[in-house]
Design a protein around this motif. Sequence first.
Motif, short mmCIF file in Angstrom:
data_model
loop_
_atom_site.label_atom_id
_atom_site.label_comp_id
_atom_site.label_asym_id
_atom_site.label_seq_id
_atom_site.Cartn_x
_atom_site.Cartn_y
_atom_site.Cartn_z
N TYR A 145 25.09 -26.23 11.32
CA TYR A 145 26.14 -25.60 10.53
C TYR A 145 27.06 -24.79 11.46
O TYR A 145 26.74 -23.65 11.79
CB TYR A 145 25.55 -24.70 9.45
CG TYR A 145 24.76 -25.46 8.41
CD1 TYR A 145 25.41 -26.06 7.32
CD2 TYR A 145 23.39 -25.60 8.52
CE1 TYR A 145 24.69 -26.76 6.35
CE2 TYR A 145 22.66 -26.29 7.56
CZ TYR A 145 23.32 -26.87 6.48
OH TYR A 145 22.59 -27.57 5.54
N GLU A 146 28.15 -25.42 11.89
CA GLU A 146 29.13 -24.77 12.77
C GLU A 146 28.48 -24.21 14.03
O GLU A 146 28.94 -23.21 14.57
CB GLU A 146 29.87 -23.66 12.02
CG GLU A 146 30.74 -24.16 10.88
CD GLU A 146 31.65 -23.08 10.32
OE1 GLU A 146 31.14 -21.98 9.98
OE2 GLU A 146 32.86 -23.31 10.23
N GLU A 147 27.46 -24.85 14.51
CA GLU A 147 26.75 -24.37 15.69
C GLU A 147 27.33 -24.92 16.99
O GLU A 147 27.14 -24.34 18.06
CB GLU A 147 25.26 -24.72 15.59
CG GLU A 147 24.57 -24.03 14.41
CD GLU A 147 23.23 -24.64 14.08
OE1 GLU A 147 22.45 -24.91 15.01
OE2 GLU A 147 22.95 -24.86 12.89
N VAL A 159 30.21 -29.37 10.45
CA VAL A 159 28.77 -29.36 10.18
C VAL A 159 28.27 -30.79 10.35
O VAL A 159 29.04 -31.75 10.33
CB VAL A 159 28.46 -28.86 8.75
CG1 VAL A 159 28.89 -27.40 8.61
CG2 VAL A 159 29.17 -29.72 7.69
N HIS A 202 33.40 -31.91 7.69
CA HIS A 202 34.01 -30.60 7.55
C HIS A 202 33.03 -29.60 6.93
O HIS A 202 32.21 -29.95 6.09
CB HIS A 202 35.25 -30.67 6.66
CG HIS A 202 36.38 -31.46 7.25
ND1 HIS A 202 37.29 -30.92 8.12
CD2 HIS A 202 36.74 -32.76 7.08
CE1 HIS A 202 38.17 -31.84 8.47
NE2 HIS A 202 37.87 -32.96 7.86
N THR A 203 33.16 -28.35 7.35
CA THR A 203 32.41 -27.28 6.72
C THR A 203 32.72 -27.25 5.21
O THR A 203 33.87 -27.38 4.81
CB THR A 203 32.77 -25.93 7.36
OG1 THR A 203 32.41 -25.96 8.73
CG2 THR A 203 32.07 -24.78 6.66
N GLY A 204 31.70 -27.07 4.42
CA GLY A 204 31.88 -27.04 2.97
C GLY A 204 31.41 -28.31 2.29
O GLY A 204 31.15 -28.32 1.08
N THR A 219 33.35 -24.63 15.36
CA THR A 219 33.73 -23.96 14.12
C THR A 219 34.47 -24.94 13.22
O THR A 219 35.37 -25.65 13.67
CB THR A 219 34.62 -22.75 14.42
OG1 THR A 219 33.90 -21.85 15.27
CG2 THR A 219 35.00 -22.04 13.14
N GLY A 220 34.07 -25.00 11.96
CA GLY A 220 34.72 -25.89 11.00
C GLY A 220 34.03 -27.23 10.86
O GLY A 220 34.45 -28.05 10.04
N TYR A 253 19.91 -30.50 10.68
CA TYR A 253 21.21 -29.98 10.28
C TYR A 253 21.80 -29.09 11.38
O TYR A 253 21.07 -28.47 12.15
CB TYR A 253 21.09 -29.13 9.01
CG TYR A 253 20.56 -29.85 7.80
CD1 TYR A 253 21.41 -30.49 6.91
CD2 TYR A 253 19.19 -29.88 7.54
CE1 TYR A 253 20.92 -31.14 5.78
CE2 TYR A 253 18.68 -30.53 6.42
CZ TYR A 253 19.56 -31.16 5.54
OH TYR A 253 19.07 -31.81 4.44
N SER A 307 27.63 -19.12 15.30
CA SER A 307 26.51 -19.64 14.52
C SER A 307 25.47 -20.37 15.37
O SER A 307 24.43 -20.79 14.83
CB SER A 307 27.03 -20.59 13.43
OG SER A 307 27.93 -19.93 12.57
#
Length: 225
Positions: free
Chosen positions: A171-173, A179, A202-204, A176-177, A169, A147
Amino acid sequence: MRRRELTLTEISKLSGLPLSTAKRLIAELCEVKMLERTEQGAYRIGIRLWQLGSLAPDARDLREAALPYMHDLSNAVAENVQLLALSGSEGVVIERISARQAVPTRTDVGGRLPLHATAVGKVLLAYAPEPFLGEFFERELARFTRSTITDPAVLREQLHSVRTTGVGYSYEEMSTGAVSIAAPIFATSTGSLRGALGIVTHTGVDLDRLGPALKTASAGVSRLL
């Protein structure tokens, strides 16, 4: 490289110094407590070097102003909070607050993070002068995950959004997992950017839900500066 300890061979290779020269300089630095040798034979920052670094007025003032707000923010959102300032072409971590059961991060105080792959980094980039940005975008942007944004045009669009909305922002860049969301800290007397305050989670998780508390905290730090 974001390791706390390096061997003699690694220091020689990274510095480009001959092994004998690196060994002599390291011995001299250890003698004055700038470096210290571990039980495993590696080397790390010594107490004297840490003390000198902590005297840097900009970083010290920023940390002192931000720390109470960082604790309040971390308690309110139960997430990791980090404070960064621009250092060369990277962001340097001035302080961090880790929340229990929060997402693991690759952040250490004194460590460095890439500007293009983190929310705090994008905030620092967004308010950087155009000559700096011109030089920055001449380099190849490293990819850390699938990402990671490596297209300069796309990243420039995001920097424009940061300047418009006041938040950045990621986002998993970077990992992974994970943000993140970040907001700028300005010196109110001059309007110059002093740093970026960010939340890693955490992502989400709905980052926009964290935005109001983050912007309130960053505004509070700016007022103190």
